[in-house]
Scaffold this motif. Structure first.
Motif, PDB file in Angstrom:
ATOM      1  N   ILE A  96       0.308  -1.264  -0.209  1.00  0.00           N
ATOM      2  CA  ILE A  96      -0.180   0.038  -0.438  1.00  0.00           C
ATOM      3  C   ILE A  96       0.588   0.766  -0.132  1.00  0.00           C
ATOM      4  O   ILE A  96       0.477   2.082  -0.756  1.00  0.00           O
ATOM      5  CB  ILE A  96      -0.463   0.096   1.183  1.00  0.00           C
ATOM      6  CG1 ILE A  96      -1.987  -0.880   1.035  1.00  0.00           C
ATOM      7  CG2 ILE A  96      -2.135   1.509   0.940  1.00  0.00           C
ATOM      8  CD1 ILE A  96      -2.920  -1.253   1.907  1.00  0.00           C
ATOM      9  N   GLY A  97       1.969   1.023   0.636  1.00  0.00           N
ATOM     10  CA  GLY A  97       3.052   2.523   0.242  1.00  0.00           C
ATOM     11  C   GLY A  97       3.961   2.631  -0.694  1.00  0.00           C
ATOM     12  O   GLY A  97       3.778   3.785  -0.738  1.00  0.00           O
ATOM     13  N   GLY A  98       3.678   1.502  -0.546  1.00  0.00           N
ATOM     14  CA  GLY A  98       4.438   2.017  -2.481  1.00  0.00           C
ATOM     15  C   GLY A  98       3.599   2.294  -3.222  1.00  0.00           C
ATOM     16  O   GLY A  98       4.112   3.307  -4.386  1.00  0.00           O
ATOM     17  N   THR A  99       2.501   1.480  -3.229  1.00  0.00           N
ATOM     18  CA  THR A  99       1.661   2.497  -4.417  1.00  0.00           C
ATOM     19  C   THR A  99       0.528   3.383  -4.092  1.00  0.00           C
ATOM     20  O   THR A  99       1.191   4.067  -5.094  1.00  0.00           O
ATOM     21  CB  THR A  99      -0.216   1.361  -3.820  1.00  0.00           C
ATOM     22  OG1 THR A  99       0.733  -0.087  -4.119  1.00  0.00           O
ATOM     23  CG2 THR A  99      -1.350   1.967  -5.397  1.00  0.00           C
ATOM     24  N   LEU A 100       1.014   4.375  -3.055  1.00  0.00           N
ATOM     25  CA  LEU A 100       0.935   5.915  -2.444  1.00  0.00           C
ATOM     26  C   LEU A 100       1.703   6.417  -3.444  1.00  0.00           C
ATOM     27  O   LEU A 100       2.126   6.649  -3.398  1.00  0.00           O
ATOM     28  CB  LEU A 100       0.099   5.792  -1.027  1.00  0.00           C
ATOM     29  CG  LEU A 100      -0.677   5.628  -0.576  1.00  0.00           C
ATOM     30  CD1 LEU A 100      -1.174   4.930   0.568  1.00  0.00           C
ATOM     31  CD2 LEU A 100      -1.725   5.467  -1.340  1.00  0.00           C
ATOM     32  N   TYR A 101       2.848   5.455  -2.925  1.00  0.00           N
ATOM     33  CA  TYR A 101       4.507   6.462  -3.849  1.00  0.00           C
ATOM     34  C   TYR A 101       4.372   6.862  -4.619  1.00  0.00           C
ATOM     35  O   TYR A 101       4.529   7.781  -5.435  1.00  0.00           O
ATOM     36  CB  TYR A 101       5.788   5.455  -2.644  1.00  0.00           C
ATOM     37  CG  TYR A 101       6.744   6.752  -3.400  1.00  0.00           C
ATOM     38  CD1 TYR A 101       7.321   7.464  -2.351  1.00  0.00           C
ATOM     39  CD2 TYR A 101       7.538   6.019  -4.377  1.00  0.00           C
ATOM     40  CE1 TYR A 101       8.632   8.321  -2.602  1.00  0.00           C
ATOM     41  CE2 TYR A 101       8.382   6.620  -4.898  1.00  0.00           C
ATOM     42  CZ  TYR A 101       9.216   8.265  -3.700  1.00  0.00           C
ATOM     43  OH  TYR A 101      10.640   8.579  -3.925  1.00  0.00           O
ATOM     44  N   LEU A 103       2.052   6.573  -6.656  1.00  0.00           N
ATOM     45  CA  LEU A 103       0.755   7.751  -7.367  1.00  0.00           C
ATOM     46  C   LEU A 103       1.172   9.204  -7.435  1.00  0.00           C
ATOM     47  O   LEU A 103       0.599   9.864  -7.556  1.00  0.00           O
ATOM     48  CB  LEU A 103      -0.274   7.444  -6.986  1.00  0.00           C
ATOM     49  CG  LEU A 103      -1.345   6.042  -7.243  1.00  0.00           C
ATOM     50  CD1 LEU A 103      -1.937   5.629  -6.457  1.00  0.00           C
ATOM     51  CD2 LEU A 103      -1.778   5.907  -8.785  1.00  0.00           C
ATOM     52  N   VAL A 104       1.794   9.618  -6.026  1.00  0.00           N
ATOM     53  CA  VAL A 104       2.051  10.724  -5.819  1.00  0.00           C
ATOM     54  C   VAL A 104       2.810  10.953  -6.039  1.00  0.00           C
ATOM     55  O   VAL A 104       3.141  12.296  -6.982  1.00  0.00           O
ATOM     56  CB  VAL A 104       2.400  11.393  -4.035  1.00  0.00           C
ATOM     57  CG1 VAL A 104       3.199  12.464  -3.767  1.00  0.00           C
ATOM     58  CG2 VAL A 104       1.650  10.737  -3.450  1.00  0.00           C
ATOM     59  N   ALA A 105       4.546  10.024  -6.850  1.00  0.00           N
ATOM     60  CA  ALA A 105       5.048  10.709  -7.686  1.00  0.00           C
ATOM     61  C   ALA A 105       4.715  10.708  -9.430  1.00  0.00           C
ATOM     62  O   ALA A 105       5.377  11.806  -9.775  1.00  0.00           O
ATOM     63  CB  ALA A 105       6.330   9.724  -8.015  1.00  0.00           C
ATOM     64  N   LEU A 106       3.427   9.868  -9.617  1.00  0.00           N
ATOM     65  CA  LEU A 106       3.372  10.542 -11.082  1.00  0.00           C
ATOM     66  C   LEU A 106       1.839  11.473 -11.127  1.00  0.00           C
ATOM     67  O   LEU A 106       2.271  12.513 -12.240  1.00  0.00           O
ATOM     68  CB  LEU A 106       1.888   9.180 -11.269  1.00  0.00           C
ATOM     69  CG  LEU A 106       2.401   7.861 -11.431  1.00  0.00           C
ATOM     70  CD1 LEU A 106       1.397   7.125 -11.854  1.00  0.00           C
ATOM     71  CD2 LEU A 106       3.343   8.025 -13.031  1.00  0.00           C
ATOM     72  N   TYR A 107       1.796  12.116  -9.955  1.00  0.00           N
ATOM     73  CA  TYR A 107       0.811  13.272  -9.298  1.00  0.00           C
ATOM     74  C   TYR A 107       2.033  14.335 -10.252  1.00  0.00           C
ATOM     75  O   TYR A 107       2.230  15.199 -10.432  1.00  0.00           O
ATOM     76  CB  TYR A 107       0.677  13.484  -8.342  1.00  0.00           C
ATOM     77  CG  TYR A 107      -0.311  15.233  -8.187  1.00  0.00           C
ATOM     78  CD1 TYR A 107      -1.375  15.360  -8.363  1.00  0.00           C
ATOM     79  CD2 TYR A 107       0.351  16.313  -7.259  1.00  0.00           C
ATOM     80  CE1 TYR A 107      -1.666  16.420  -8.263  1.00  0.00           C
ATOM     81  CE2 TYR A 107      -0.203  16.264  -6.984  1.00  0.00           C
ATOM     82  CZ  TYR A 107      -1.417  17.030  -7.715  1.00  0.00           C
ATOM     83  OH  TYR A 107      -1.660  18.443  -7.544  1.00  0.00           O
ATOM     84  N   PHE A 108       3.544  14.134  -8.654  1.00  0.00           N
ATOM     85  CA  PHE A 108       4.622  15.618  -8.787  1.00  0.00           C
ATOM     86  C   PHE A 108       4.953  15.588 -10.773  1.00  0.00           C
ATOM     87  O   PHE A 108       4.971  16.710 -11.175  1.00  0.00           O
ATOM     88  CB  PHE A 108       5.218  15.309  -8.323  1.00  0.00           C
ATOM     89  CG  PHE A 108       4.683  15.865  -6.656  1.00  0.00           C
ATOM     90  CD1 PHE A 108       3.999  16.921  -6.615  1.00  0.00           C
ATOM     91  CD2 PHE A 108       4.697  14.494  -5.694  1.00  0.00           C
ATOM     92  CE1 PHE A 108       3.903  17.842  -5.508  1.00  0.00           C
ATOM     93  CE2 PHE A 108       4.907  15.178  -4.931  1.00  0.00           C
ATOM     94  CZ  PHE A 108       4.189  16.499  -3.837  1.00  0.00           C
ATOM     95  N   ALA A 109       4.734  13.910 -11.261  1.00  0.00           N
ATOM     96  CA  ALA A 109       5.396  14.578 -12.478  1.00  0.00           C
ATOM     97  C   ALA A 109       4.996  15.013 -13.495  1.00  0.00           C
ATOM     98  O   ALA A 109       4.696  15.836 -14.275  1.00  0.00           O
ATOM     99  CB  ALA A 109       5.737  12.592 -13.048  1.00  0.00           C
ATOM    100  N   ALA A 110       3.270  14.814 -13.430  1.00  0.00           N
ATOM    101  CA  ALA A 110       2.386  14.931 -14.460  1.00  0.00           C
ATOM    102  C   ALA A 110       2.193  16.682 -14.147  1.00  0.00           C
ATOM    103  O   ALA A 110       1.745  17.230 -15.274  1.00  0.00           O
ATOM    104  CB  ALA A 110       0.781  14.480 -13.743  1.00  0.00           C
ATOM    105  N   GLN A 111       2.638  17.241 -13.342  1.00  0.00           N
ATOM    106  CA  GLN A 111       2.149  18.598 -13.372  1.00  0.00           C
ATOM    107  C   GLN A 111       3.452  19.494 -14.457  1.00  0.00           C
ATOM    108  O   GLN A 111       4.785  19.348 -14.018  1.00  0.00           O
ATOM    109  CB  GLN A 111       2.576  18.851 -11.891  1.00  0.00           C
ATOM    110  CG  GLN A 111       2.027  18.391 -11.312  1.00  0.00           C
ATOM    111  CD  GLN A 111       0.080  18.687 -10.636  1.00  0.00           C
ATOM    112  OE1 GLN A 111      -0.151  19.970 -11.155  1.00  0.00           O
ATOM    113  NE2 GLN A 111      -0.728  18.253 -10.720  1.00  0.00           N
ATOM    114  N   PRO A 112       3.144  20.351 -14.509  1.00  0.00           N
ATOM    115  CA  PRO A 112       4.251  21.682 -15.099  1.00  0.00           C
ATOM    116  C   PRO A 112       4.727  21.960 -14.648  1.00  0.00           C
ATOM    117  O   PRO A 112       5.142  22.440 -14.103  1.00  0.00           O
ATOM    118  CB  PRO A 112       3.401  22.407 -16.039  1.00  0.00           C
ATOM    119  CG  PRO A 112       2.119  22.759 -15.429  1.00  0.00           C
ATOM    120  CD  PRO A 112       1.640  21.294 -14.511  1.00  0.00           C
ATOM    121  N   ASN A 113       6.422  22.403 -15.844  1.00  0.00           N
ATOM    122  CA  ASN A 113       7.458  22.443 -14.142  1.00  0.00           C
ATOM    123  C   ASN A 113       6.944  24.759 -14.357  1.00  0.00           C
ATOM    124  O   ASN A 113       6.660  25.339 -15.514  1.00  0.00           O
ATOM    125  CB  ASN A 113       8.777  22.803 -15.369  1.00  0.00           C
ATOM    126  CG  ASN A 113       9.464  21.474 -15.304  1.00  0.00           C
ATOM    127  OD1 ASN A 113       8.818  20.626 -14.051  1.00  0.00           O
ATOM    128  ND2 ASN A 113      10.129  21.233 -16.045  1.00  0.00           N
TER     129      ASN A 113
END
Length: 115
Positions: A96-101, A103-113
């Motif tokens: 569960i912790g790895g899945t959440l990590y 998802l958070v990494a994908l969220y930050f990667a999807a944000q524009p610079n």
């Protein structure tokens, strides 16, 4: 003509028939030693023990078969008690912790610079 791989020149070179059929110094007819036992370490050599070989640890398979075949409603992966529960809960927490990590990494990667 017979050929042999030369370790010095790293090429095929002409050679005598006996050298070509025994490459890299290997000679036929040398008896190989028996490989050591990997999965079990007997307390006596097989030749000393005769037909019966005693092992360092007793055979626990019949006891574990009885334990796992009891119909008590407990899942098979939790039958051995506290160690199994601890391993199961640790595995679930890491999953569960790895899945959440991720998802958070994908969220930050999807944000524009923001420059």
């Amino acid at each position: 003509m017979y050929y042999k791989f030369s370790g010095f020149t790293q090429k095929l070179t002409g050679s005598a028939p006996t050298a070509a059929y025994s490459p890299q110094g290997l000679r036929p007819g040398v008896p190989a030693e028996a490989p050591p036992m990997i999965f079990a370490s007997p307390t006596k050599l097989v030749s000393e023990a005769g037909t019966v070989v005693e092992y360092i640890t007793p055979n626990r398979v019949p006891d574990l078969q009885k334990l796992f075949q009891i119909s008590d409603g407990v899942p098979i992966h939790l039958k051995r008690g506290v160690p199994d529960r601890l391993l199961y809960r640790t595995t679930m927490a890491l999953t569960i912790g790895g899945t959440l990590y991720c998802l958070v990494a994908l969220y930050f990667a999807a944000q524009p610079n923001n420059k």
